[in-house]
Structures are given as structure tokens and as C-alpha cells.
Design a protein around this motif. Structure first.
Motif, PDB file in Angstrom:
ATOM      1  N   PRO C   8       0.743  -1.353   0.037  1.00 52.74           N
ATOM      2  CA  PRO C   8      -0.171   0.050  -0.413  1.00 52.74           C
ATOM      3  C   PRO C   8       0.922   1.531  -0.239  1.00 52.74           C
ATOM      4  O   PRO C   8       1.913   0.846   0.637  1.00 52.74           O
ATOM      5  CB  PRO C   8      -0.734  -0.398   1.155  1.00 52.74           C
ATOM      6  CG  PRO C   8      -1.219  -1.500   1.457  1.00 52.74           C
ATOM      7  CD  PRO C   8       0.413  -2.044   1.307  1.00 52.74           C
ATOM      8  N   ARG C  26      -9.450  15.554   6.479  1.00 51.05           N
ATOM      9  CA  ARG C  26      -9.892  14.704   7.039  1.00 51.05           C
ATOM     10  C   ARG C  26     -10.728  14.119   5.829  1.00 51.05           C
ATOM     11  O   ARG C  26     -10.337  12.473   5.687  1.00 51.05           O
ATOM     12  CB  ARG C  26     -11.227  14.849   8.464  1.00 51.05           C
ATOM     13  CG  ARG C  26     -10.420  14.647   9.387  1.00 51.05           C
ATOM     14  CD  ARG C  26     -11.686  15.801   9.917  1.00 51.05           C
ATOM     15  NE  ARG C  26     -12.264  14.948  10.960  1.00 51.05           N
ATOM     16  CZ  ARG C  26     -13.374  14.862  11.630  1.00 51.05           C
ATOM     17  NH1 ARG C  26     -13.520  15.838  12.012  1.00 51.05           N
ATOM     18  NH2 ARG C  26     -14.098  13.867  11.861  1.00 51.05           N
ATOM     19  N   ILE C  27     -11.576  14.330   5.131  1.00 50.09           N
ATOM     20  CA  ILE C  27     -11.415  13.923   3.864  1.00 50.09           C
ATOM     21  C   ILE C  27     -10.776  13.481   2.629  1.00 50.09           C
ATOM     22  O   ILE C  27     -11.206  12.044   2.373  1.00 50.09           O
ATOM     23  CB  ILE C  27     -13.044  14.676   3.222  1.00 50.09           C
ATOM     24  CG1 ILE C  27     -14.205  15.132   4.039  1.00 50.09           C
ATOM     25  CG2 ILE C  27     -13.005  14.487   1.528  1.00 50.09           C
ATOM     26  CD1 ILE C  27     -15.000  16.149   3.644  1.00 50.09           C
ATOM     27  N   ALA C  29      -7.974  12.501   3.764  1.00 47.26           N
ATOM     28  CA  ALA C  29      -7.373  10.936   4.784  1.00 47.26           C
ATOM     29  C   ALA C  29      -8.435   9.969   4.837  1.00 47.26           C
ATOM     30  O   ALA C  29      -8.145   8.697   3.975  1.00 47.26           O
ATOM     31  CB  ALA C  29      -7.099  11.046   5.621  1.00 47.26           C
ATOM     32  N   ALA C  30      -9.771   9.681   4.023  1.00 44.65           N
ATOM     33  CA  ALA C  30     -10.335   9.453   4.345  1.00 44.65           C
ATOM     34  C   ALA C  30     -10.893   8.377   3.065  1.00 44.65           C
ATOM     35  O   ALA C  30     -11.206   7.194   2.546  1.00 44.65           O
ATOM     36  CB  ALA C  30     -12.257   9.366   4.996  1.00 44.65           C
ATOM     37  N   TYR C  31     -10.987   9.406   1.390  1.00 43.84           N
ATOM     38  CA  TYR C  31     -10.841   8.714  -0.164  1.00 43.84           C
ATOM     39  C   TYR C  31      -9.871   7.475   0.212  1.00 43.84           C
ATOM     40  O   TYR C  31      -9.579   6.998  -0.570  1.00 43.84           O
ATOM     41  CB  TYR C  31     -10.487   9.997  -0.886  1.00 43.84           C
ATOM     42  CG  TYR C  31     -11.501  11.211  -0.922  1.00 43.84           C
ATOM     43  CD1 TYR C  31     -13.011  10.403  -0.528  1.00 43.84           C
ATOM     44  CD2 TYR C  31     -11.033  12.095  -1.758  1.00 43.84           C
ATOM     45  CE1 TYR C  31     -14.137  11.681  -0.477  1.00 43.84           C
ATOM     46  CE2 TYR C  31     -12.784  13.158  -2.216  1.00 43.84           C
ATOM     47  CZ  TYR C  31     -13.735  12.775  -0.885  1.00 43.84           C
ATOM     48  OH  TYR C  31     -14.697  13.644  -1.333  1.00 43.84           O
ATOM     49  N   ARG C  33      -7.446   6.412   2.800  1.00 46.84           N
ATOM     50  CA  ARG C  33      -7.471   5.096   3.239  1.00 46.84           C
ATOM     51  C   ARG C  33      -8.819   4.261   2.643  1.00 46.84           C
ATOM     52  O   ARG C  33      -8.262   2.763   2.297  1.00 46.84           O
ATOM     53  CB  ARG C  33      -8.545   5.245   4.209  1.00 46.84           C
ATOM     54  CG  ARG C  33      -8.972   4.409   5.213  1.00 46.84           C
ATOM     55  CD  ARG C  33      -9.615   4.436   6.654  1.00 46.84           C
ATOM     56  NE  ARG C  33     -10.616   4.947   5.300  1.00 46.84           N
ATOM     57  CZ  ARG C  33     -11.288   5.766   6.505  1.00 46.84           C
ATOM     58  NH1 ARG C  33     -11.256   6.471   7.766  1.00 46.84           N
ATOM     59  NH2 ARG C  33     -12.930   5.654   5.930  1.00 46.84           N
ATOM     60  N   ASP C  34     -10.207   4.914   1.995  1.00 43.52           N
ATOM     61  CA  ASP C  34     -10.949   4.146   0.750  1.00 43.52           C
ATOM     62  C   ASP C  34     -10.218   3.313  -0.369  1.00 43.52           C
ATOM     63  O   ASP C  34     -11.257   2.731  -1.061  1.00 43.52           O
ATOM     64  CB  ASP C  34     -12.106   4.857   1.149  1.00 43.52           C
ATOM     65  CG  ASP C  34     -12.643   4.689   2.067  1.00 43.52           C
ATOM     66  OD1 ASP C  34     -12.228   3.970   3.411  1.00 43.52           O
ATOM     67  OD2 ASP C  34     -14.135   5.137   2.799  1.00 43.52           O
ATOM     68  N   GLY C  36      -7.761   2.014  -0.214  1.00 41.11           N
ATOM     69  CA  GLY C  36      -5.991   1.616  -0.097  1.00 41.11           C
ATOM     70  C   GLY C  36      -4.462   1.951   0.342  1.00 41.11           C
ATOM     71  O   GLY C  36      -4.149   1.035   0.700  1.00 41.11           O
ATOM     72  N   MET C  37      -4.759   3.044   0.603  1.00 41.36           N
ATOM     73  CA  MET C  37      -3.694   3.385   0.735  1.00 41.36           C
ATOM     74  C   MET C  37      -3.059   3.987   2.716  1.00 41.36           C
ATOM     75  O   MET C  37      -4.252   3.983   3.321  1.00 41.36           O
ATOM     76  CB  MET C  37      -2.687   5.091   0.605  1.00 41.36           C
ATOM     77  CG  MET C  37      -3.372   4.722  -1.278  1.00 41.36           C
ATOM     78  SD  MET C  37      -2.975   5.857  -1.718  1.00 41.36           S
ATOM     79  CE  MET C  37      -3.982   6.506  -3.026  1.00 41.36           C
ATOM     80  N   GLU C  38      -2.557   3.852   2.891  1.00 41.69           N
ATOM     81  CA  GLU C  38      -1.827   3.797   4.934  1.00 41.69           C
ATOM     82  C   GLU C  38      -1.704   5.106   4.333  1.00 41.69           C
ATOM     83  O   GLU C  38      -0.643   6.132   3.723  1.00 41.69           O
ATOM     84  CB  GLU C  38      -0.313   2.875   4.630  1.00 41.69           C
ATOM     85  CG  GLU C  38      -1.060   1.804   4.315  1.00 41.69           C
ATOM     86  CD  GLU C  38      -0.301   1.016   5.079  1.00 41.69           C
ATOM     87  OE1 GLU C  38      -0.436  -0.489   4.694  1.00 41.69           O
ATOM     88  OE2 GLU C  38       1.320   1.093   5.399  1.00 41.69           O
ATOM     89  N   VAL C  39      -2.190   5.742   4.950  1.00 45.07           N
ATOM     90  CA  VAL C  39      -2.428   7.416   5.947  1.00 45.07           C
ATOM     91  C   VAL C  39      -1.824   7.735   6.822  1.00 45.07           C
ATOM     92  O   VAL C  39      -2.579   7.295   8.204  1.00 45.07           O
ATOM     93  CB  VAL C  39      -3.830   7.864   5.767  1.00 45.07           C
ATOM     94  CG1 VAL C  39      -3.616   9.563   5.428  1.00 45.07           C
ATOM     95  CG2 VAL C  39      -4.395   7.725   4.031  1.00 45.07           C
ATOM     96  N   ARG C 121     -13.150  12.656  -5.525  1.00 44.23           N
ATOM     97  CA  ARG C 121     -12.829  11.687  -5.193  1.00 44.23           C
ATOM     98  C   ARG C 121     -11.522  11.363  -6.160  1.00 44.23           C
ATOM     99  O   ARG C 121     -10.315  11.264  -6.001  1.00 44.23           O
ATOM    100  CB  ARG C 121     -13.413  10.895  -4.541  1.00 44.23           C
ATOM    101  CG  ARG C 121     -13.064   9.452  -3.826  1.00 44.23           C
ATOM    102  CD  ARG C 121     -14.345   8.430  -3.468  1.00 44.23           C
ATOM    103  NE  ARG C 121     -14.648   8.876  -2.993  1.00 44.23           N
ATOM    104  CZ  ARG C 121     -15.126   8.741  -1.556  1.00 44.23           C
ATOM    105  NH1 ARG C 121     -13.958   7.531  -1.098  1.00 44.23           N
ATOM    106  NH2 ARG C 121     -15.823   8.426  -0.036  1.00 44.23           N
TER     107      ARG C 121
END
Lengths: 563, 321, 142
Positions: C8, C26-27, C29-31, C33-34, C36-39, C121
Motif C-alpha cells: 500500500p 479529514r476527507i 484521509a478517508a478517500y 484510506r478507502d 487502500g492507501m496507508e495514511v 474523489r
């Protein structure tokens, strides 16, 4: 009174059932696929509203007359037909002298109150000589000392105009302004205005730039300040409870209203626990909201919030004084709805937002510059923003009738539905042990984060159309966009030099003594911190020096980051 | 770029010299499981066993990261260097993760004596990440005095941490509902030290009492598990915690060769063998394995026999290959 | 050269300077993460040196700087500091309110991409992933 016509909404549905059935049949035959519509707060919106089955008596109980409980239609008997809202434009750029020049122009163009926005470095509690020069003065005025404040307010009658200070805890700008007033021989009892950014809970949750002291420390300073002002500056509003940050961070309009009211409940309980009288201190509570472009939803949000607060203060705090039951609020059009694409469209957006605020019954308003999403607003865009308010007031005749949307089947139904949503949020916060605990645990931050993501997904999927962003796109010439004027680096250097000079000219013994007294006040529960702060300003202490002492003693404001 | 790398000392030398960038890069190599991992791990083996490895586990909300932050501060005050591997869960669906543990440790960001690395569990069960054992070894080799492993803390039994750490700290907080119950069910057995964090909360004393009562029921061993009350915010109890960690580490070292280091190596071996076998069984085209699968499917053979047959086949082919 | 990632992507999402609005970060970071990345996520107000230290320890592929006020003006300093720390391969993206004339300066200073309000996104995720692959390919092997 008896001459006012019987409200239409109280007519029973039964009398026109057959006509309704016929319409419904025709509607379904024509509409094709009828996609369900929900507003930002998640409330289902029907295609049509018609007279409900409410018995006649519900009018007084739910709406009442302006100025009378439950104040759904307005907090004053005359509302905008008597006194219109204050036009409170938030501005600030560069040096105090730049601010002073611009505010004089804005007052001349019709604004009736003034607000001061300081530089971001001031929000962070840092003096300008400790800030990277590139970012100095780009978003607001550098106000580090009483001398800076004096220049900002040069030739401005402090005792004749309502002043809003964007001044988070520990309220250094207020202390500076009071010392300026004192030196000009102005009676503090004649000073009126509001500490617009006193709501440390909202900063902890949703605007970390303003969050200077730890939660507990900010709570202490706020109560000391409120107690001091009640005695010495009785016409100053120490509390402005802010829903704006939470809505901008992603809370739905209903959530933002519910969380703001829960915050107000927390502050009222804190004041009460300190022995203050709700009949008195609630008179000075004011609110500050964001107005999104979801027009009817915003109108309903304000009407429902007014009704809930009116009932809540008597139910929870036993208040009978009508002045203490008034839901006074300032509102600002939301920068979140503005787009970088086709920026002139933002003038239309701001106009609609402003209308929602006016028809929602606000007491004071700031309209955003159309270029806010591109940069710090330019002077030209600020002028358009002020004109927008003047046009709505004088050309569109929005002030002629009180609560003109009252009685609309839709608006009344939506007000009721928003009320239910807002009360649900308040109940959730109650169940968490009140707002202070609910933010400490991250409960509120998670709620807001989830809503933000949901809304963004709607925009990304095209479910929520944003003109110029996900629909009606155009190729644009970037050079046509407004040109931004940055504060000159020469001026910023001068400001830093000026601060150094002021610092060098102080009496070190006097200064150290005052800062030591401030430290002692923070350590002792019995000495008023704000009183000690005013003394420190009198002795020449700067913003940075005061905030540093209080951060040392009361804790640095470390936000709870919920990823 | 090529010339520069030729001039500077190799990764191993820089890692052993304790260079931050080398440690960070070595962890990435291990995390990405590249071709050089095996040689790197072999090379550092002689340099292991100097550090104390301390595991922190406990349910969400107990304040693990805040306590680790305070613990770093306490150890730094004692002149010791500290490396932290903080594990957060990966999403089982997307594989992504938001790694936020180090937010609470921000005050140590600029301290050269502190190294913090955020790891995602990447689907690994047991509270750590698959590479955690190797990451701890790298930190050990880089010369850090104290290594902290902070687990995901899903509240389950986190046995893996028990096998890797010299000192196991289990954290609970008063008012977490039935957290004491959770500890009783799972991880009380592995604790060397029990911590009740947030000691300023009203129920703290009661929680300490409950834990002590539970410990009293256990058969006495050679280590008496202390129950400590801490407050990570004002640092109450941190000195006692650090003392207890040192004391426990010393008693374990006196018992002879590093049993935790052995545990780490053994776990690494077990993981690697399992991974190797899995890869071969899933990917090899081989008549024997095909036959075993087919027999197993038609219930002509038991699972035990199937495992034996497959392992034998894997050994044969390894010899041949 | 790889055109996919072997593990990742690791992305540091942070804020420098004075502002503290975190809706955007925050948004994002969620994008990521979703996707498949490690934030690695931080508090606001990071100093330039702290961002470099974080990028080094966490060995990230991409740094995302969120800026609502004028904090993006500090990014050129960050680019210089990253280079000096041997992190020239790390890609930097900036998101938020960035005037056009500043965008040109940021790109000239080595920033890979500036995202403006209205960025969606899919575009953000695709671009960050592309940059992570590029960074990963240029990362020194030792």
C-alpha cells in the motif's frame, strides 16, 4: 390583534380530500419516476404540502406572535420592519493602519457595526516577530498590542458603534480594546458589542486555528471573563455560541443547530454553577450561524432553533424574563457553498444564502465576498457583498413583512421536522453527559466527520449538483479571475520592527510584575484571570506574552484529532 | 543518484550506526518484503538482544497512545533512547488505513533519541502487523535502548505481543464498561504489569481493587504482577511504571538467554514457513498436491494425513530444486 | 520500473503554518484510506522540520498539504528541506484555496499537483496513486 386573518394552515384536510386525491393521481401519472428528495439534514421532502389537520389552537402554541413565546416568528414585535439587521462585515488586512482605512470606507458605505478579524498568527496566539513572514497579515490584521488596537480604532467612536471582535479565549483583543477605551476616557458601560469567537468548544471540535487553551483552561477563562464583564462592561456579550464552524466542518444544518444549542446549555449550566443568575446572563447570550444555500432548510433551521431555545431556557433554567428567552443571532453566508469555478456565480449564491438568513429572522449578518474561495476577499468583492445586503433590504423589500414565509404549508411543516431532528441531536448529547463530555470523547467530531463525507460523496456522485463543478462546466480563462493583493513584505517588516520598538520601550519591572500576577491568577482559583489580563495589557504585555503565560499554566489547546 | 549511493556506506552499516533514515528505509524493505529482506535480517542477527522490548496493549479508549507518549518522556528523562512501532488496523475490505497513533506523540517528533513508525495491521490478526517482529529486530539493531510495540487493541487476546515482548503491559481505564471483564477473559494471563490509566476518574480506585482481587486468585509465580494507576496527562505514576518495566526486564534477563528474543525468532520462523507452504500449495502445478486435494475433497483421506503428504512433497521438491 | 505498487502507498496528510480547519484533510484521509492507501495523519500547525522528520521516519511516498488560509506559501520552504534531507523522491501535493498566481509558484518549486475546491474523489485518488508509484520507483533502494 383580532384583525389578523385566521392562518390557512389550520384548515382541515378533510374538506378537500377529493380534490387532493385527484391531484395525486394526476401527479403520479405525469411525473414518471419520482425520486425521493431529502434535504441536507436528511429530512424527506414531499412534492406538495397542503393544509394540515392541526387544530386552531396550535397556532399560538407553535408560532405565536412576534416577540411573544415561543418566538418562532421572531424575537421582537417589530422585527426587520422596525430595526433591520446590522450589517457586520468582517474584514481585516495587513497592518492596523490598513484596517482603519478600510473600515472607515465600509462604515461610510452603509455598514452599521464593525468587526475586527485579526491575522491567523493572532488566532494562534503568536506575536508577529515569531511568525514566518510569508504568511503574516494575509488573512487579517496584526494586532499584538494595545497600540495596534488604538490604531485600528483611530477616529472610530467606540461608545457609539457595536463592535464585534473575532477574539478567542483568552480574549486579548477585548482586553486591549477596553484599555484603549479607558485611555480615551470612555465609560466601559457605554461599550457595546460581542466576543464573536468565545465558543471554545466549537473551536476544539471544528476550528482548531482558534483553539488556544486546553478545554479545562478555556472553560475557566471564559467564566472569569463573563463574570468580570457582567460587572464592569454590562452591555458586552461575552458569549457568542457558534454553529458556523461545525456546519462548515460538515455538520448538517440540523446537527449544527442541535450541537450549538447543546453548547449553549453547557455554558448556561457552567455559569449557573458559578452562581450567576440565568435571568440575567441569558440576556447576553448570542448565537452565530452559517447559512448554507439550502434555502428553505436554513429558514426552517432558524425558526425551529428560535422556538426550541425559547422553550428550553424556561424548561431547563426556569427563566421567565422575556429578554433572556430571545434567540439573538448573527449569521454569515457559507463559504463552503462557493465555487472556484465561474466565481461570479458566487454573487448569486451569496444572495440566496443571505435571503435565507433574513427570512429566518437574523439580527446581524455578514455576506461573503464572491472571491473568498479563491483567496482572502478583495476590496471590490467586499463592496459587492455589502451592496447585496443593501439591495435585499431596500430594493427587494424583504423587511416589509415580519416572518413572511410563516404560514407556508411547506415552511411550517419543515420547521416542525427540523425541530424534531434538532431535539434528537440535543437528546444524543444529553445522553453523552452534555456537550463538554461529548466533545472530550470525540463523539461530536465523529458525527460531523461522517456527515462531511456523506455530503462530499453526494457531490462526487452528481446527486447534489454544483453549477460549474459537476455540471454546467465551462473552460475558463484563469487570468479573468480577480487579482489578489498581498500585504507588502515591506509593510510586514515595518510592523515587526514597530513591535520590537514597542517591546523595548516598556518598563521591564512593571511588565514582569504584571505577567507574574497573571500567572498567579491562573494558578489560584480565587483571582479573576481576565482582570489580571487587563492589568497585563496596561503594563504593555503583548498578545503572545499573555497567551504564553496562560498556556503554561492552563494547558495548550491540543485538538482531539479524529481521523 | 547512483554515484551518491556508491559513496555512502551501505544500508546495514548505516542501520547499525543508528541512522534514522537507514532504519526507516530498512523497515520499508521488510514491510514490502523485497528480495533483500532475508540477507538483511541475517546480517543484523548478531546485533540483537540489547534492547528491552515493551508491549502496550489494551482496549480502545484506554489511552494507549497517550500513555506511550508519557512513557517515552519518562524514559527520555532517564537518558534512554526509544523506538516505537504503533500498529493501527487496516480495513479488511480496502486494505487502507489511517494511522493516527503518533498524533498523541507529537511532542517527540523532533527528538533524535525517539523513532516512531506507524504500521498498518494489513489483515494480520493478533494485534500487531505481520512484520512487527522484524521491525522490532531492526530497531534493536539500530541501537535503541527501549522498543515499544503498541498493539491495535481490539480487546482480544493479543498473544503475539506476549511472545515478542520482554515486558507486557496491559492497560485499562476506569469507566470503560466491562473492560475488566474483557481483561479477565483474555489478556490478564499475559500481563507483566497491569495499568489503570486515567487515574483521575472516579472509578479508578475500584478498578485497581478489582484487578488486584483477580490477580490474588491466580497461582503465585516468580513474578508478582503489579497494578499501577497512571494519569498520562499529568504524568502521575509514570516513574513507577518505568521502574516496574526495568525491574521486570532485569528479572527476565537473569533467567538466562533472552526468551522474548527467542519468541520473536520462533514466531518469525512459523510465519515464514506458513507463508511458504501457502504459496506453494496455491500456486504449484504438481500431481501429488492435486491428488491430495482431490482425495480430501472426496473424503478419501483425513486432514492430518493430507498435511503430512503435502509437507513431505514440499520437502522433496525443495531437495530436488 | 513498476507500474503498480507492491505494498500500500504511504501518504502523510498534514497541515503546516497557522490554520487549523481540517474538514479537507479529514476527507482526503478517508478517500485515500478507502482507496487502500496507508495514511499517516497529524495535528495541524506542523513545522517544516517536523514534516520532514515525519516523512523520513514513516518513509512515505507522498505528502499531502491541506491549506485553507495562506499557509501554502510555506510549501516552497518544505520542498527545499525535503531535498536537503535526501527525500527528493517524495511527491508533494497541495489541496485547498490556492490562488492561480501561487499555484504557478508552487509547481515551479517542485510541487507535483495542486487540488482546488471542487476536485473529485476519483481524480485525487488516481493522481496520488500515480505519484506514489513514481516516488516508489525513484526511492533509493538502501
Amino acid at each position: 390583534m383580532n384583525k389578523i386573518a385566521k392562518p390557512v394552515m389550520s384548515t382541515g384536510k378533510g374538506t378537500h380530500q377529493a380534490a387532493f386525491d385527484e391531484w395525486q393521481q394526476n401527479y403520479h401519472a405525469l411525473i414518471g419516476e419520482d425520486k425521493p428528495v431529502r434535504n441536507r439534514s436528511g429530512i424527506k421532502v414531499e412534492p406538495l404540502y397542503w393544509p394540515s389537520d392541526d387544530p386552531d389552537g396550535a397556532y399560538n402554541e407553535k408560532l405565536g406572535f412576534p416577540g411573544a413565546d415561543p418566538m418562532t416568528r421572531g424575537i421582537y414585535p417589530t422585527m426587520h420592519r422596525g430595526r433591520t439587521w446590522s450589517q457586520r462585515q468582517l474584514i481585516g488586512l495587513g497592518r492596523p493602519v490598513d484596517f482603519n482605512g478600510r473600515i472607515k470606507k465600509i462604515l461610510a458605505s452603509g455598514a452599521s457595526a464593525l468587526s475586527i478579524i485579526p491575522c491567523n498568527s493572532v488566532y494562534r496566539g503568536i506575536d508577529c516577530d515569531e511568525v514566518e513572514p510569508e504568511i503574516l497579515g494575509t488573512c487579517g490584521t496584526i494586532i499584538n498590542t494595545e497600540e495596534d488596537m488604538d490604531i485600528c480604532l483611530a477616529d472610530i467612536p467606540i461608545d457609539e458603534i457595536s463592535i464585534g471582535l473575532n477574539d478567542p479565549s483568552p480574549f486579548t483583543m477585548l482586553a486591549q480594546m477596553l484599555v484603549v477605551a479607558e485611555k480615551r476616557g470612555i465609560d466601559w458601560k457605554k461599550v457595546t458589542g460581542t466576543s464573536n469567537q468565545s465558543d471554545y468548544i466549537s473551536h476544539f471540535v471544528a476550528n482548531h486555528m482558534f483553539y488556544r487553551l486546553s478545554l479545562q483552561g478555556a472553560r475557566r477563562v471564559q467564566l472569569d471573563t463573563a463574570a468580570y464583564l457582567a460587572e464592569h462592561v454590562p452591555n458586552w456579550n461575552a458569549f457568542s455560541i457558534v454553529g458556523q464552524h461545525m456546519q462548515q466542518a460538515g455538520a448538517t444544518p440540523a446537527q449544527a443547530m442541535g450541537l450549538t444549542l447543546s453548547t449553549a446549555i453547557q455554558y448556561a449550566e457552567d455559569c449557573k454553577a458559578r452562581g450567576m443568575d440565568p435571568e440575567k446572563f441569558l440576556e447576553r447570550f448570542t448565537f452565530f450561524f452559517d447559512i448554507s444555500i439550502s434555502f428553505f432548510e436554513e429558514v426552517a433551521k432558524f425558526r425551529a432553533g428560535r422556538r426550541i431555545w425559547n422553550r428550553l431556557v424556561s424548561d431547563r433554567f426556569g427563566v421567565t424574563n422575556p429578554r433572556a428567552k430571545r434567540f439573538k443571532f448573527h449569521a454569515q453566508t457559507s463559504g463552503c457553498d462557493l465555487t472556484r469555478q465561474q466565481p461570479l456565480n458566487n454573487i448569486a449564491r451569496v444572495t440566496i444564502q443571505a435571503m435565507a438568513g433574513i427570512l429566518g429572522g437574523l439580527q446581524s449578518m455578514h455576506t461573503d465576498g464572491y472571491d473568498e474561495v479563491l483567496s482572502t476577499p478583495t476590496e471590490d468583492s467586499a463592496k459587492v457583498a455589502v451592496s447585496t445586503q443593501n439591495i435585499l433590504k431596500h430594493e427587494a423589500h424583504l423587511c416589509d413583512v415580519i416572518d413572511p414565509l410563516g404560514g407556508s404549508y411547506y415552511v411550517e411543516s419543515l420547521t416542525d421536522a427540523m425541530e424534531v431532528e434538532i431535539l434528537n441531536v440535543i437528546a444524543e448529547i444529553d445522553a453523552e453527559g452534555g456537550m463538554f463530555k461529548a466533545v472530550e470523547s470525540g463523539f461530536v467530531q465523529e458525527m460531523i466527520g461522517a456527515s462531511a463525507l456523506e455530503f462530499q460523496d453526494q457531490v462526487d456522485s452528481g446527486e447534489q449538483i454544483v453549477v460549474g463543478v459537476n455540471a454546467f462546466k465551462e473552460d475558463e480563462d484563469a487570468s479573468a479571475r480577480p487579482f489578489l493583493k498581498r500585504p507588502s513584505q515591506v509593510h510586514m517588516k515595518q510592523q515587526v520592527e514597530q513591535l520590537k520598538k514597542i517591546k523595548a520601550a516598556r518598563d521591564p519591572a512593571l511588565l514582569n510584575n504584571a505577567l507574574q500576577e497573571l500567572r498567579q491568577a491562573a494558578r489560584s482559583e480565587d483571582i479573576n484571570v481576565f482582570a489580571a489580563e487587563i492589568d497585563a495589557v496596561r503594563a504593555g504585555a503583548t498578545l503572545g506574552e499573555i497567551v504564553k503565560v496562560l498556556r503554561d499554566e492552563l494547558g495548550f489547546g491540543q485538538p482531539l484529532v479524529v481521523a | 543518484m547512483q554515484d551518491q549511493t556508491a559513496e555512502k556506506p551501505g544500508l546495514l552499516a548505516r542501520l547499525l550506526a543508528g541512522q534514522t533514515a537507514a532504519l526507516a528505509r530498512a523497515i520499508s524493505i521488510v514491510e514490502r518484503d523485497g528480495p533483500t529482506v532475508s540477507a538483511l535480517l541475517k546480517a543484523i542477527q548478531p546485533h540483537l538482544g540489547r534492547a528491552i522490548v515493551v508491549g502496550f496493549t489494551g482496549p480502545p479508549g484506554a489511552g494507549k497512545s497517550t500513555l506511550v507518549n508519557a512513557f517515552i518522556g519518562e524514559m527520555r528523562g532517564r537518558g534512554r533512547t526509544v523506538a516505537v512501532a504503533a500498529v493501527d488496523p487496516s480495513s479488511p475490505i480496502t486494505g487502507g488505513a489511517v494511522l493516527g497513533d503518533r498524533i498523541r506523540m507529537a511532542e517527540h517528533t523532533m527528538d533524535a533519541g525517539v523513532f516512531i513508525r506507524s504500521l498498518a495491521s494489513r489483515g494480520h490478526l493478533g494485534g500487531l502487523s505481520a512484520s512487527a517482529a522484524r521491525v522490532a529486530d531492526l530497531m534493536d539493531a539500530a541501537g535503541f535502548d527501549v522498543i515499544v510495540l503498541e498493539t491495535v487493541g481490539a480487546g482480544q487476546s493479543e498473544v503475539e505481543m506476549a511472545e515478542m515482548a520482554d515486558v507486557r503491559i496491559v492497560i485499562s481505564a476506569p469507566g470503560l464498561g466491562d473492560d475488566v471483564q474483557a481483561i479477565k477473559a483474555g489478556i490478564l494471563e499475559i500481563a507483566d504489569i497491569l495499568v489503570v490509566n486515567k487515574s483521575d476518574l472516579p472509578l479508578a480506585k475500584r478498578t485497581v481493587g478489582q484487578l488486584q482481587a483477580m490477580l490474588a486468585l491466580r497461582a503465585p509465580g516468580d513474578w508478582k504482577v503489579p497494578v499501577l494507576a497512571t494519569n498520562a496527562v499529568d504524568r502521575t505514576g509514570l516513574c513507577e511504571l518505568a521502574d516496574a518495566v526495568d525491574h521486570r526486564a532485569a528479572t527476565r534477563k537473569m533467567k538466562g538467554p533472552r526468551d522474548a528474543l527467542g519468541g520473536r525468532t520462533r514466531r518469525l520462523l512459523a510465519q515464514s514457513v506458513a507463508k511458504y507452504a501457502e504459496h506453494r500449495v496455491l500456486n504449484d502445478t504438481c500431481a501429488t498436491i492435486d491428488a491430495v486435494v482431490s482425495d480430501l475433497q472426496q473424503a478419501g483421506i483425513g486432514l492430518d494425513d493430507a498435511i503430512t503428504k503435502v509437507l513431505m512433497r514440499l520437502c522433496e521438491s525443495q531437495d530436488n530444486g | 520500473m513498476n507500474d503498480v505498487l507492491l505494498a500500500p502507498a504511504r501518504v502523510l496528510v498534514t497541515k503546516i503554518g497557522l490554520d487549523g480547519h481540517d474538514r479537507g484533510s479529514r476527507i482526503i484521509a478517508a478517500y485515500l484510506r478507502d482507496a487502500g492507501m496507508e495514511v499517516i495523519y497529524t495535528n495541524p500547525w506542523q513545522a517544516i522540520d517536523a514534516v520532514v522528520a515525519l516523512a523520513l521516519e514513516e518513509d512515505v511516498d507522498v505528502i499531502g498539504i491541506s491549506s485553507l488560509a495562506t499557509d501554502h506559501l510555506l510549501v516552497p520552504k518544505l520542498m527545499v528541506a525535503l531535498d536537503a534531507a535526501g527525500l527528493g523522491h517524495v511527491r508533494v501535493v497541495v489541496g485547498g484555496i490556492v490562488p492561480d498566481e501561487d499555484e504557478a509558484n508552487l509547481l515551479a518549486a517542485g510541487v507535483s499537483k495542486v487540488f482546488h475546491p471542487g476536485a473529485v474523489r476519483e481524480d485525487i485518488v488516481t493522481e496520488v496513486e500515480r505519484l506514489a508509484i513514481a516516488a516508489s520507483n525513484e526511492r533509493p533502494l538502501d
